[in-house]
Design a protein around this motif. Structure first.
Motif, PDB file in Angstrom:
ATOM      1  N   ASN A   1       0.821  -1.209   0.000  1.00 45.59           N
ATOM      2  CA  ASN A   1       0.000   0.000   0.000  1.00 45.59           C
ATOM      3  C   ASN A   1       0.862   1.270   0.000  1.00 45.59           C
ATOM      4  O   ASN A   1       0.526   2.256  -0.660  1.00 45.59           O
ATOM      5  CB  ASN A   1      -0.958  -0.007   1.187  1.00 45.59           C
ATOM      6  CG  ASN A   1      -2.066  -1.029   1.010  1.00 45.59           C
ATOM      7  OD1 ASN A   1      -2.393  -1.424  -0.107  1.00 45.59           O
ATOM      8  ND2 ASN A   1      -2.636  -1.480   2.108  1.00 45.59           N
TER       9      ASN A   1
ATOM     10  N   ARG B   1       1.300   4.263  -3.167  1.00 43.24           N
ATOM     11  CA  ARG B   1       1.191   5.707  -2.944  1.00 43.24           C
ATOM     12  C   ARG B   1       2.474   6.453  -3.327  1.00 43.24           C
ATOM     13  O   ARG B   1       2.602   7.649  -3.086  1.00 43.24           O
ATOM     14  CB  ARG B   1       0.830   5.988  -1.487  1.00 43.24           C
ATOM     15  CG  ARG B   1      -0.576   5.510  -1.121  1.00 43.24           C
ATOM     16  CD  ARG B   1      -0.877   5.792   0.341  1.00 43.24           C
ATOM     17  NE  ARG B   1      -2.205   5.376   0.715  1.00 43.24           N
ATOM     18  CZ  ARG B   1      -3.323   6.103   0.529  1.00 43.24           C
ATOM     19  NH1 ARG B   1      -3.265   7.277  -0.040  1.00 43.24           N
ATOM     20  NH2 ARG B   1      -4.495   5.635   0.935  1.00 43.24           N
TER      21      ARG B   1
ATOM     22  N   SER C   1      -1.083   4.447   8.582  1.00 38.81           N
ATOM     23  CA  SER C   1      -2.260   3.581   8.455  1.00 38.81           C
ATOM     24  C   SER C   1      -1.930   2.371   7.592  1.00 38.81           C
ATOM     25  O   SER C   1      -1.009   2.394   6.772  1.00 38.81           O
ATOM     26  CB  SER C   1      -3.435   4.354   7.852  1.00 38.81           C
ATOM     27  OG  SER C   1      -3.148   4.737   6.522  1.00 38.81           O
TER      28      SER C   1
ATOM     29  N   ASP D   1      -3.356   1.326   5.126  1.00 35.78           N
ATOM     30  CA  ASP D   1      -3.484   1.608   3.692  1.00 35.78           C
ATOM     31  C   ASP D   1      -2.418   2.593   3.186  1.00 35.78           C
ATOM     32  O   ASP D   1      -2.472   3.044   2.054  1.00 35.78           O
ATOM     33  CB  ASP D   1      -4.896   2.075   3.340  1.00 35.78           C
ATOM     34  CG  ASP D   1      -5.260   3.422   3.931  1.00 35.78           C
ATOM     35  OD1 ASP D   1      -4.558   3.903   4.838  1.00 35.78           O
ATOM     36  OD2 ASP D   1      -6.265   4.002   3.478  1.00 35.78           O
TER      37      ASP D   1
ATOM     38  N   VAL E   1      -1.047   5.714   4.599  1.00 32.54           N
ATOM     39  CA  VAL E   1      -1.046   7.163   4.834  1.00 32.54           C
ATOM     40  C   VAL E   1      -0.160   7.453   6.048  1.00 32.54           C
ATOM     41  O   VAL E   1      -0.209   6.745   7.053  1.00 32.54           O
ATOM     42  CB  VAL E   1      -2.482   7.699   5.055  1.00 32.54           C
ATOM     43  CG1 VAL E   1      -2.463   9.197   5.314  1.00 32.54           C
ATOM     44  CG2 VAL E   1      -3.360   7.381   3.847  1.00 32.54           C
TER      45      VAL E   1
ATOM     46  N   PHE F   1       1.422  10.170   9.068  1.00 35.16           N
ATOM     47  CA  PHE F   1       0.945  11.289   9.888  1.00 35.16           C
ATOM     48  C   PHE F   1       2.001  11.700  10.903  1.00 35.16           C
ATOM     49  O   PHE F   1       2.649  10.864  11.523  1.00 35.16           O
ATOM     50  CB  PHE F   1      -0.331  10.894  10.637  1.00 35.16           C
ATOM     51  CG  PHE F   1      -1.016  12.041  11.311  1.00 35.16           C
ATOM     52  CD1 PHE F   1      -1.876  12.854  10.606  1.00 35.16           C
ATOM     53  CD2 PHE F   1      -0.774  12.328  12.646  1.00 35.16           C
ATOM     54  CE1 PHE F   1      -2.504  13.936  11.222  1.00 35.16           C
ATOM     55  CE2 PHE F   1      -1.390  13.403  13.270  1.00 35.16           C
ATOM     56  CZ  PHE F   1      -2.262  14.210  12.563  1.00 35.16           C
TER      57      PHE F   1
ATOM     58  N   THR G   1      -6.768   2.425  10.158  1.00 40.66           N
ATOM     59  CA  THR G   1      -7.313   3.283   9.098  1.00 40.66           C
ATOM     60  C   THR G   1      -6.766   4.702   9.190  1.00 40.66           C
ATOM     61  O   THR G   1      -6.193   5.107  10.211  1.00 40.66           O
ATOM     62  CB  THR G   1      -8.850   3.369   9.204  1.00 40.66           C
ATOM     63  OG1 THR G   1      -9.184   4.125  10.378  1.00 40.66           O
ATOM     64  CG2 THR G   1      -9.499   1.994   9.258  1.00 40.66           C
ATOM     65  N   GLU G   2      -7.015   5.449   8.150  1.00 37.79           N
ATOM     66  CA  GLU G   2      -6.623   6.856   8.115  1.00 37.79           C
ATOM     67  C   GLU G   2      -7.268   7.638   9.260  1.00 37.79           C
ATOM     68  O   GLU G   2      -6.660   8.536   9.831  1.00 37.79           O
ATOM     69  CB  GLU G   2      -7.013   7.458   6.753  1.00 37.79           C
ATOM     70  CG  GLU G   2      -6.480   8.831   6.508  1.00 37.79           C
ATOM     71  CD  GLU G   2      -6.726   9.328   5.097  1.00 37.79           C
ATOM     72  OE1 GLU G   2      -6.758  10.565   4.914  1.00 37.79           O
ATOM     73  OE2 GLU G   2      -6.884   8.505   4.164  1.00 37.79           O
TER      74      GLU G   2
ATOM     75  N   LEU H   1      -5.157   7.780  12.538  1.00 38.60           N
ATOM     76  CA  LEU H   1      -3.837   8.409  12.554  1.00 38.60           C
ATOM     77  C   LEU H   1      -3.716   9.498  13.622  1.00 38.60           C
ATOM     78  O   LEU H   1      -2.849   9.438  14.502  1.00 38.60           O
ATOM     79  CB  LEU H   1      -3.509   9.014  11.178  1.00 38.60           C
ATOM     80  CG  LEU H   1      -3.301   8.034  10.040  1.00 38.60           C
ATOM     81  CD1 LEU H   1      -3.330   8.764   8.697  1.00 38.60           C
ATOM     82  CD2 LEU H   1      -1.993   7.279  10.212  1.00 38.60           C
ATOM     83  N   GLU H   2      -4.549  10.507  13.514  1.00 35.67           N
ATOM     84  CA  GLU H   2      -4.467  11.647  14.435  1.00 35.67           C
ATOM     85  C   GLU H   2      -4.710  11.236  15.891  1.00 35.67           C
ATOM     86  O   GLU H   2      -3.950  11.665  16.772  1.00 35.67           O
ATOM     87  CB  GLU H   2      -5.433  12.750  14.010  1.00 35.67           C
ATOM     88  CG  GLU H   2      -5.265  14.017  14.808  1.00 35.67           C
ATOM     89  CD  GLU H   2      -6.124  15.154  14.292  1.00 35.67           C
ATOM     90  OE1 GLU H   2      -6.673  15.899  15.121  1.00 35.67           O
ATOM     91  OE2 GLU H   2      -6.254  15.312  13.055  1.00 35.67           O
TER      92      GLU H   2
ATOM     93  N   LYS I   1      -0.424  15.271   7.221  1.00 27.17           N
ATOM     94  CA  LYS I   1      -0.847  13.967   6.710  1.00 27.17           C
ATOM     95  C   LYS I   1      -0.325  13.860   5.276  1.00 27.17           C
ATOM     96  O   LYS I   1      -0.579  14.729   4.447  1.00 27.17           O
ATOM     97  CB  LYS I   1      -2.367  13.860   6.721  1.00 27.17           C
ATOM     98  CG  LYS I   1      -2.877  12.497   6.312  1.00 27.17           C
ATOM     99  CD  LYS I   1      -4.377  12.458   6.155  1.00 27.17           C
ATOM    100  CE  LYS I   1      -5.109  12.714   7.443  1.00 27.17           C
ATOM    101  NZ  LYS I   1      -6.575  12.565   7.284  1.00 27.17           N
TER     102      LYS I   1
ATOM    103  N   ARG J   1      -0.440  11.593   1.985  1.00 25.34           N
ATOM    104  CA  ARG J   1      -1.208  10.523   1.361  1.00 25.34           C
ATOM    105  C   ARG J   1      -0.517   9.956   0.126  1.00 25.34           C
ATOM    106  O   ARG J   1      -0.708   8.802  -0.214  1.00 25.34           O
ATOM    107  CB  ARG J   1      -2.599  11.023   0.971  1.00 25.34           C
ATOM    108  CG  ARG J   1      -3.383  11.553   2.181  1.00 25.34           C
ATOM    109  CD  ARG J   1      -4.818  11.879   1.854  1.00 25.34           C
ATOM    110  NE  ARG J   1      -5.574  10.637   2.007  1.00 25.34           N
ATOM    111  CZ  ARG J   1      -6.210  10.045   1.015  1.00 25.34           C
ATOM    112  NH1 ARG J   1      -6.210  10.557  -0.183  1.00 25.34           N
ATOM    113  NH2 ARG J   1      -6.864   8.927   1.223  1.00 25.34           N
TER     114      ARG J   1
END
Length: 189
Positions: free
Chosen positions: A9, A13, A97, A99, A101, A103, A134-135, A138-139, A168, A170
């Motif tokens: 993943n 990206r 994450s 997927d 991403v 952070f 998941t995204e 993150l935070e 973030k 992506r």
């Protein structure tokens, strides 16, 4: 947790991504990304210290941009600015994450600025403890785990002092510029 899928993943990206079983393997992989005699800078990162990467870089054949050598706040600021034009910037992320991403929360902005633009190459060691499903996760991980621990480490009276800038990432527009080494053991916070 499927680390193979996370690596896939990240690559989708535009990040260069590899898995290292342990800290020692991660350090060797990180060093393979840094050309001899190149300039190297880093942001505040427990992961690069804890892994031994920082010590190895300091004893290697690199031109170091080390903000901790500054003799005044003004000199430290200038070294942080110079780090934005380094050949390689070393860091980690507060959360990644599944997927792919990335952070970070930053106090001054020098770390997130270097990640998003500036250095030719960014090399990040990311412990398995920083992976979230998941995204949306993150935070919260960064705010509930990384920020309080970093505030304590930096002896800040309020963890909000460290939460000045949120970033973030992506997609890596310059394919492979950001290199993620996912480490199969906990690293940093």
């Amino acid at each position: 947790m499927d680390t193979t899928k996370i690596i896939e993943n990240l690559k989708k990206r535009g990040f260069e991504a590899v898995f290292a079983e342990n800290k020692a393997d991660a350090v060797e992989k990180a060093l393979s990304y840094i050309p001899e005699n190149s300039s190297v800078a880093w942001g505040g990162s427990v992961s690069i210290e804890e892994s031994g990467l920082l010590a190895r870089v300091k004893s290697g054949k690199y031109t170091l941009i080390d903000r901790d050598t500054a003799k005044s706040p003004e000199e430290k600021y200038e070294l942080m600015r110079k780090g934005l034009t380094s050949d390689t910037f070393l860091t980690s992320f507060n959360a990644v994450s599944e997927d792919g991403v990335l952070f970070n929360i930053d106090g001054n902005g020098n770390r997130v600025a270097a990640i998003t633009f500036g250095p030719k190459s960014v090399v990040a060691l990311v412990g398995i403890n920083k992976i979230v499903p998941t995204e949306a996760d993150l935070e919260p991980r960064a705010l509930k785990i990384a920020a309080p621990l970093n505030a304590k480490r930096l002896k800040l009276s309020d963890e909000k002092d460290i939460c000045a800038i949120f970033s973030k990432t992506r997609i890596c527009k310059t394919k492979g510029r950001i290199k993620i080494i996912l480490v199969g053991e906990p690293l940093g916070y």
